[in-house]
Design an enzyme around this catalytic site. Structure first.
Site, PDB file in Angstrom:
ATOM      1  N   SER A  12      -1.978  12.032   1.485  1.00 31.96           N
ATOM      2  CA  SER A  12      -2.221  13.309   0.826  1.00 31.96           C
ATOM      3  C   SER A  12      -3.722  13.421   0.583  1.00 31.96           C
ATOM      4  O   SER A  12      -4.466  12.480   0.839  1.00 31.96           O
ATOM      5  CB  SER A  12      -1.492  13.337  -0.513  1.00 31.96           C
ATOM      6  OG  SER A  12      -2.050  12.342  -1.350  1.00 31.96           O
ATOM      7  N   LYS A  13      -4.132  14.559   0.066  1.00 31.05           N
ATOM      8  CA  LYS A  13      -5.555  14.771  -0.211  1.00 31.05           C
ATOM      9  C   LYS A  13      -6.097  13.673  -1.121  1.00 31.05           C
ATOM     10  O   LYS A  13      -7.170  13.138  -0.898  1.00 31.05           O
ATOM     11  CB  LYS A  13      -5.753  16.121  -0.891  1.00 31.05           C
ATOM     12  CG  LYS A  13      -5.885  17.241   0.115  1.00 31.05           C
ATOM     13  CD  LYS A  13      -7.070  18.144  -0.223  1.00 31.05           C
ATOM     14  CE  LYS A  13      -7.428  18.992   0.972  1.00 31.05           C
ATOM     15  NZ  LYS A  13      -6.872  20.307   0.960  1.00 31.05           N
ATOM     16  N   ARG A  14      -5.314  13.355  -2.129  1.00 31.27           N
ATOM     17  CA  ARG A  14      -5.718  12.337  -3.104  1.00 31.27           C
ATOM     18  C   ARG A  14      -5.964  10.991  -2.424  1.00 31.27           C
ATOM     19  O   ARG A  14      -6.790  10.195  -2.818  1.00 31.27           O
ATOM     20  CB  ARG A  14      -4.580  12.240  -4.130  1.00 31.27           C
ATOM     21  CG  ARG A  14      -4.719  11.216  -5.211  1.00 31.27           C
ATOM     22  CD  ARG A  14      -3.536  11.357  -6.166  1.00 31.27           C
ATOM     23  NE  ARG A  14      -2.256  11.251  -5.472  1.00 31.27           N
ATOM     24  CZ  ARG A  14      -1.629  10.099  -5.251  1.00 31.27           C
ATOM     25  NH1 ARG A  14      -2.149   8.966  -5.660  1.00 31.27           N
ATOM     26  NH2 ARG A  14      -0.468  10.077  -4.628  1.00 31.27           N
ATOM     27  N   HIS A  15      -5.242  10.750  -1.357  1.00 31.97           N
ATOM     28  CA  HIS A  15      -5.340   9.500  -0.610  1.00 31.97           C
ATOM     29  C   HIS A  15      -6.464   9.484   0.404  1.00 31.97           C
ATOM     30  O   HIS A  15      -6.703   8.472   1.040  1.00 31.97           O
ATOM     31  CB  HIS A  15      -4.059   9.307   0.216  1.00 31.97           C
ATOM     32  CG  HIS A  15      -2.911   8.809  -0.574  1.00 31.97           C
ATOM     33  ND1 HIS A  15      -1.644   9.256  -0.359  1.00 31.97           N
ATOM     34  CD2 HIS A  15      -2.843   7.901  -1.559  1.00 31.97           C
ATOM     35  CE1 HIS A  15      -0.823   8.632  -1.189  1.00 31.97           C
ATOM     36  NE2 HIS A  15      -1.533   7.807  -1.926  1.00 31.97           N
ATOM     37  N   GLY A  16      -7.042  10.623   0.654  1.00 32.72           N
ATOM     38  CA  GLY A  16      -8.101  10.652   1.662  1.00 32.72           C
ATOM     39  C   GLY A  16      -7.750  11.433   2.909  1.00 32.72           C
ATOM     40  O   GLY A  16      -8.383  11.272   3.941  1.00 32.72           O
TER      41      GLY A  16
END
Ligand code: GLU
Length: 470
Positions: free
Chosen positions: A244-248
């Site tokens: 996800s975005k949070r993960h990169g």
């Protein structure tokens, strides 16, 4: 291999968003295989979906490719510009009885799906127009063109990465090739373009595996050559969940802005799904020499920022000082607001680079670590430096000032003078060196102190020192 059988690869992004790292990895693998084999690497922008394609996204893809250093051969192919050719192929398939016109209306198809759903059956087109001859009542009515797909047996995708993947043909319905407005679908466009561009290897994300089975049938109906397929397993987040975005799951530009080097990204993305023994550090030239399709992993890769940081630290240290200084200057100029470095700052930056680059994992950290070289005058202290410059420490600086003023301004002489002062004053070297560092840099960490004093010069150093000596 003769000249004519060299592999032809392509990267075929849809310009509906940024070039994110999954796409960048796909591009990289195609590029590496083309460069490894002396083949061709083509770029095709799949802008067939007019509603979702934007010029900004196209530009972002081109910028991302350029930044990643993934140069393509020949001109960019824009898929939408080839729509007439796609229609032509559909017309040929129709004329040959390999495709047919389907006049089912949206309401009919909705009703069909609802019936299937109610009966607990999979929802797919039931082939109602497959063998039906349109009558006069269809005159002037809108229709789509569908492929007459095989209904029995199986379609096997011989995948270089995943092995043989079998699909029951009864599970694949007759896909739409031309929409009722006469525009080609993505499925038709991809197959026609790959065939026309002579693509021999289709390396792309595993999310396209199901498409491959349908595309294979179309390729066969067209009588085109079947490419070698390689579907790349997904990239997951560090916890194994979907990225996800949070993960990169970010645009490659975000990685550039976070201060990662393109060489780092190439090495890192290569290792996300490809291996060569236990090797972690694989510079691009080595990757080109080694890359093959056989060593692509079958299971999903995991994003690991710590590894990315360590790799970036490695490539930062490997970069020649003047090249790195130039990169830092460009990076600083690209910040918002831009940091424009004076000539003095540039010279200082280059001289301090050996010490600076040991301490930085990203260009952002390099800029932060070099901040004290960019402007003249007393420093603003960060919390750690402020602590080092407590009143007693400032008093020690004041005591040491005359000794420093009297010394030659070389690293060796400054160190000797500071040591002599500490000894005479009965304090540890750190009791003077640490506050001195804080006054010079505004921080508690820096490249070797005496080198930095020498680099800043007598006047500038003493000016910074006097601001905190009390
Ligand atoms: N345009 C497709 C995408 O961006 C890729 C198609 C392909 O590689 O065959 O997902």
């Amino acid at each position: 291999m003769t000249e004519t059988t060299k592999p032809v690869l392509r990267f075929a992004p849809s310009p509906t968003g940024m070039l994110h790292i999954g796409g960048a990895r796909t591009a990289l693998f195609n590029w590496l295989y083309a460069r490894h084999t002396g083949g061709t690497f083509l770029l095709r922008i799949e802008d067939t979906d007019r509603e979702r394609s934007t010029p900004e996204a196209m530009q972002a893809i081109l910028n991302g490719m350029a930044w990643m250093g993934l140069n393509w051969d020949g001109d960019v192919v824009y898929q939408f510009a080839r729509a007439d050719r796609h229609r032509e192929v559909a017309a040929t398939l129709l004329a040959e009885g390999k495709a047919y016109r389907c006049y089912a209306t949206a309401e009919e198809l909705t009703a069909m799906r609802e019936e299937q759903k109610a009966a607990g059956k999979p929802m797919r087109y039931d082939g109602r127009w497959r063998d039906r001859v349109p009558g006069p009542e269809q005159d002037g009515k809108p229709f789509v063109v569908r492929l007459k797909a095989r209904q029995t047996g199986e379609t096997i995708v011989h995948d270089k990465v995943l092995g043989d993947v079998r699909f029951e043909n009864s599970q694949l319905d007759d896909m739409v090739l031309l929409r009722s407005d006469g525009n080609p679908t993505y499925m038709l466009a991809v197959v026609v373009d790959d065939a026309d561009m002579g693509v021999t290897h289709v390396i792309r994300g595993a999310d396209h595996l199901n498409n491959a089975a349908r595309q294979l049938q179309l390729i066969e109906q067209m009588g085109a050559a079947i490419p070698v397929y390689g579907h790349l397993p997904l990239i997951n987040g560090p916890d194994g969940a979907k990225l996800s975005k949070r993960h990169g799951a970010l645009a490659v530009e975000a990685y550039r802005d976070m201060g990662y080097l393109p060489e780092t990204m190439r090495n890192y993305l290569l290792r996300l799904g490809w291996s060569h023994g236990d090797d972690e550090i694989i510079p691009t030239a080595q990757a080109v020499a080694w890359f093959n399709l056989d060593s692509i992993g079958k299971s999903a890769a995991r994003m690991d920022f710590k590894k990315l940081d360590n790799l970036n630290g490695h490539y930062i240290r490997e970069t020649a000082d003047d090249v790195l200084a130039a990169e830092v200057i460009t990076f600083a100029e690209g910040l918002t607001p831009p940091r424009i470095l004076s000539e003095t700052a540039r010279t200082r930056l280059k001289s301090a680079m050996p010490g600076l680059k040991e301490r930085a994992k990203t260009l952002v950290e390099l800029v932060q670590g070099a901040e004290f070289l960019f402007t003249d005058g007393p420093r603003t202290l960060d919390a750690a430096a402020d602590k080092l410059l407590a009143p007693e420490a400032r008093a020690i600086l004041a005591q040491a000032l005359p000794a420093l003023e009297a010394t030659d301004w070389t690293a060796a002489a400054l160190e000797a003078a500071t040591r002599a002062f500490a000894e005479a004053a009965g304090v540890k070297l750190g009791a003077i060196a640490q506050p001195l560092r804080a006054a010079m840099t505004g921080k508690a960490n820096s490249p070797p102190l005496f080198d930095m004093l020498a680099l800043l010069g007598r006047e500038e150093s003493l000016n910074r020192l006097r601001a905190y000596a009390a």
